[in-house]
Design a protein around this motif. Structure first.
Motif, short mmCIF file in Angstrom:
data_model
loop_
_atom_site.label_atom_id
_atom_site.label_comp_id
_atom_site.label_asym_id
_atom_site.label_seq_id
_atom_site.Cartn_x
_atom_site.Cartn_y
_atom_site.Cartn_z
N ALA A 47 15.97 -37.60 27.00
CA ALA A 47 16.15 -38.55 27.76
C ALA A 47 17.47 -38.55 28.29
O ALA A 47 17.80 -38.95 29.51
N GLU A 48 18.25 -38.60 27.12
CA GLU A 48 19.98 -38.63 27.46
C GLU A 48 20.18 -37.68 28.64
O GLU A 48 21.21 -37.73 29.35
N LYS A 49 19.83 -36.30 28.47
CA LYS A 49 20.04 -35.21 29.24
C LYS A 49 19.38 -35.22 30.65
O LYS A 49 19.77 -34.92 31.66
N GLY A 50 18.64 -36.18 30.78
CA GLY A 50 17.95 -36.51 32.11
C GLY A 50 17.26 -35.46 32.46
O GLY A 50 17.09 -34.90 33.50
N GLU A 51 15.95 -35.22 31.64
CA GLU A 51 14.99 -34.12 31.92
C GLU A 51 14.24 -34.64 33.17
O GLU A 51 14.08 -35.55 33.63
N ARG A 52 13.95 -33.48 34.12
CA ARG A 52 13.39 -33.74 35.32
C ARG A 52 12.10 -33.09 35.09
O ARG A 52 11.73 -31.90 34.57
N TRP A 53 10.98 -33.76 35.34
CA TRP A 53 9.50 -33.46 35.62
C TRP A 53 8.87 -33.23 36.94
O TRP A 53 9.16 -34.18 37.71
N ASP A 66 -12.62 -38.61 40.47
CA ASP A 66 -12.29 -37.41 39.97
C ASP A 66 -10.61 -37.28 40.22
O ASP A 66 -10.26 -37.54 41.22
N THR A 67 -10.02 -37.14 39.02
CA THR A 67 -8.66 -36.92 39.05
C THR A 67 -8.12 -35.68 38.33
O THR A 67 -8.60 -35.38 37.32
N VAL A 68 -6.83 -35.13 38.78
CA VAL A 68 -6.39 -34.02 38.05
C VAL A 68 -4.62 -34.55 37.92
O VAL A 68 -4.37 -34.74 39.26
N ARG A 69 -4.19 -34.59 36.95
CA ARG A 69 -2.72 -34.88 36.77
C ARG A 69 -2.16 -33.73 35.90
O ARG A 69 -2.71 -33.47 34.77
N VAL A 70 -1.05 -33.00 36.73
CA VAL A 70 -0.29 -32.02 35.81
C VAL A 70 1.04 -32.50 35.66
O VAL A 70 1.85 -33.10 36.80
N ASN A 71 1.64 -32.70 34.45
CA ASN A 71 3.15 -33.18 34.51
C ASN A 71 3.77 -31.98 33.76
O ASN A 71 3.59 -31.30 32.62
N VAL A 72 4.86 -31.42 34.43
CA VAL A 72 5.37 -30.01 34.07
C VAL A 72 7.17 -30.58 33.92
O VAL A 72 7.70 -30.62 34.87
N PRO A 73 7.88 -30.17 32.72
CA PRO A 73 9.26 -30.33 32.71
C PRO A 73 9.84 -29.13 33.64
O PRO A 73 9.30 -28.11 33.23
N LEU A 74 10.93 -29.29 34.36
CA LEU A 74 11.28 -28.51 35.28
C LEU A 74 11.69 -27.26 34.30
O LEU A 74 11.93 -26.02 34.48
N GLU A 75 12.54 -27.64 33.12
CA GLU A 75 13.36 -26.80 32.18
C GLU A 75 12.21 -25.71 31.61
O GLU A 75 12.57 -24.68 31.60
N LEU A 76 11.36 -26.27 31.25
CA LEU A 76 10.05 -25.43 30.81
C LEU A 76 9.49 -24.49 31.86
O LEU A 76 9.55 -23.30 31.38
N ALA A 77 9.24 -25.03 32.99
CA ALA A 77 9.04 -24.05 34.16
C ALA A 77 9.90 -22.80 34.16
O ALA A 77 9.74 -21.91 34.46
N GLU A 78 11.29 -23.15 34.28
CA GLU A 78 12.38 -22.36 34.24
C GLU A 78 12.09 -21.42 33.37
O GLU A 78 12.76 -20.18 33.45
N SER A 208 12.13 -38.56 36.89
CA SER A 208 12.68 -38.20 35.36
C SER A 208 11.64 -38.88 34.19
O SER A 208 11.92 -38.67 32.96
N LYS A 209 10.48 -38.96 34.58
CA LYS A 209 9.45 -39.67 33.62
C LYS A 209 8.75 -38.66 33.27
O LYS A 209 8.37 -37.68 34.09
N ASN A 210 8.26 -38.90 32.11
CA ASN A 210 7.12 -37.49 31.36
C ASN A 210 5.78 -37.89 31.61
O ASN A 210 4.81 -37.34 30.88
#
Lengths: 213, 145
Positions: A47-53, A66-78, A208-210
């Motif tokens: 959170a301090e580093k300012g993670e981007r999602w 019907d709902t689909v939600r996907v949350n991915v941290p950008l750093e993880l994808a990178e 910035s929210k997970n």
């Protein structure tokens, strides 16, 4: 004297053995809760580093919910994307089929848009579709309204120019997805894609929210 | 009496050490309930540390075969689980309709997969470090590693 102490030592050893056995549950509890504490500290660190999602949300509006939600941290994808080597995707880069580009030089096209002033570049108003491509405040905007169906559907895409530049920073006939994600991470909260039609609502956004709202 | 006390201390010490080692990575939990005639009901709790340890006893050629089959996905899985450990608890995927609910999330250093369906319920909880260990061992067993 020795016998007197022996009795105490024996009792102490038995008590210690019992205590050790009972403490096992405590050890297990501590070891299983250790990752939780580690996780919490990681959470605050990121959170301090300012993670981007990057968030994707698809909601079906036909009443079934019907709902689909996907949350991915950008750093993880990178980090993960370069490990994917499949079909045209290698080392985080997608190869573009030259034959499908009809000799359009994407790089030259984007350079022209980048150096140009804000404004509307393409406006098509037809009986079936309205299309608008514009540059507004360092963002490339694409707005499409489909009027062909019984109900209107509309697509809005907003891409920061820095991301487009990063995407085209790889060699010829390649799109650098990792560089684009990296550039996206440096952007503020932004809604990238919005699709609304009679059946579905799709939203792709960055913050910035997970958790998705 | 003295001998008995020493033996008790030794046994309990060994038990504590073994228990602490077995549970130091947490527990893998698998719950499967099929709601149909003859459907299976599996409820399994396994100390996570046992899995990478047990893999040492799997014949080399079986591991090699498994690694060969998963060759394309091992680097992705390795990168994914290595990185996932660094992130806070999060819900990565949620799919919901009027009958099904699927959730993939991380919770306290564990990967949690929950599938709720009228026909079956599947709940899986596995420490990320365990998955990473298993993937690492498979990578090491791959032909040419």
């Amino acid at each position: 004297m020795l016998n007197k102490h022996r009795g105490h030592i024996t009792k102490a050893a038995l008590a210690a053995a019992t205590a050790l056995l009972f403490s096992q549950a405590g050890v297990v509890a501590q070891t299983t809760s250790a990752p939780a504490k580690a996780s919490q500290s990681t959470s605050s660190a990121t959170a301090e580093k300012g993670e981007r999602w990057l968030h994707v949300r698809v909601i079906c509006t036909d009443g079934r919910g019907d709902t689909v939600r996907v949350n991915v941290p950008l750093e993880l994808a990178e980090k993960v994307l370069p490990a994917v080597n499949h079909d045209r995707l290698h080392n985080g880069k997608v190869r573009i089929d030259d034959s499908r580009m009809d000799d359009v030089d994407l790089r030259a096209l984007m350079e022209a848009i980048r150096s140009a002033k804000d404004g509307e570049y393409v406006t098509v108003q037809g009986s079936d579709n309205d299309v608008r491509v514009a540059k507004e405040g360092n963002h490339l905007m694409i707005h499409v309204v489909d009027k062909s169906g019984p109900k209107k559907s509309q697509v809005e895409v907003k891409v920061p120019m820095k991301v487009v530049e990063a995407l085209l920073s790889a060699g010829k006939d390649e799109l650098d997805l990792v560089a684009a994600l990296h550039a996206l991470g440096a952007q503020g909260d932004v809604e990238l894609v919005s699709v609304k039609d009679s059946e579905n609502t799709v939203k792709v956004w960055l913050d910035s929210k997970n958790v998705a709202d | 009496m003295m001998l008995l006390a020493k033996a008790a201390l030794g046994v309990s010490g060994a038990l504590v050490a073994a228990g602490a080692y077995a549970f130091h990575e947490g527990v893998i939990r698998v719950d499967v309930d099929e709601f149909r005639a003859g459907g299976s009901h599996v409820h399994l709790w396994v100390p996570a540390a046992m899995v990478p340890m047990t893999m040492h006893f799997v014949p080399k050629h079986h591991l090699c075969d498994a690694a060969n089959h998963a060759r394309e996905f091992l680097p992705i899985a390795h990168a994914l689980f290595k990185e996932l450990k660094k992130f806070p608890d999060a819900e990565f995927v949620e799919v919901k309709d009027d009958e099904q609910h699927v959730q993939i999330r991380t919770h306290e250093g564990k990967l949690q997969i929950d599938v709720d369906d009228p026909g079956e319920k599947v709940h899986l909880l596995v420490p990320l470090s365990t998955v990473d260990d298993v993937v690492g061992q498979l990578e090491d067993s791959a032909p040419g590693a």
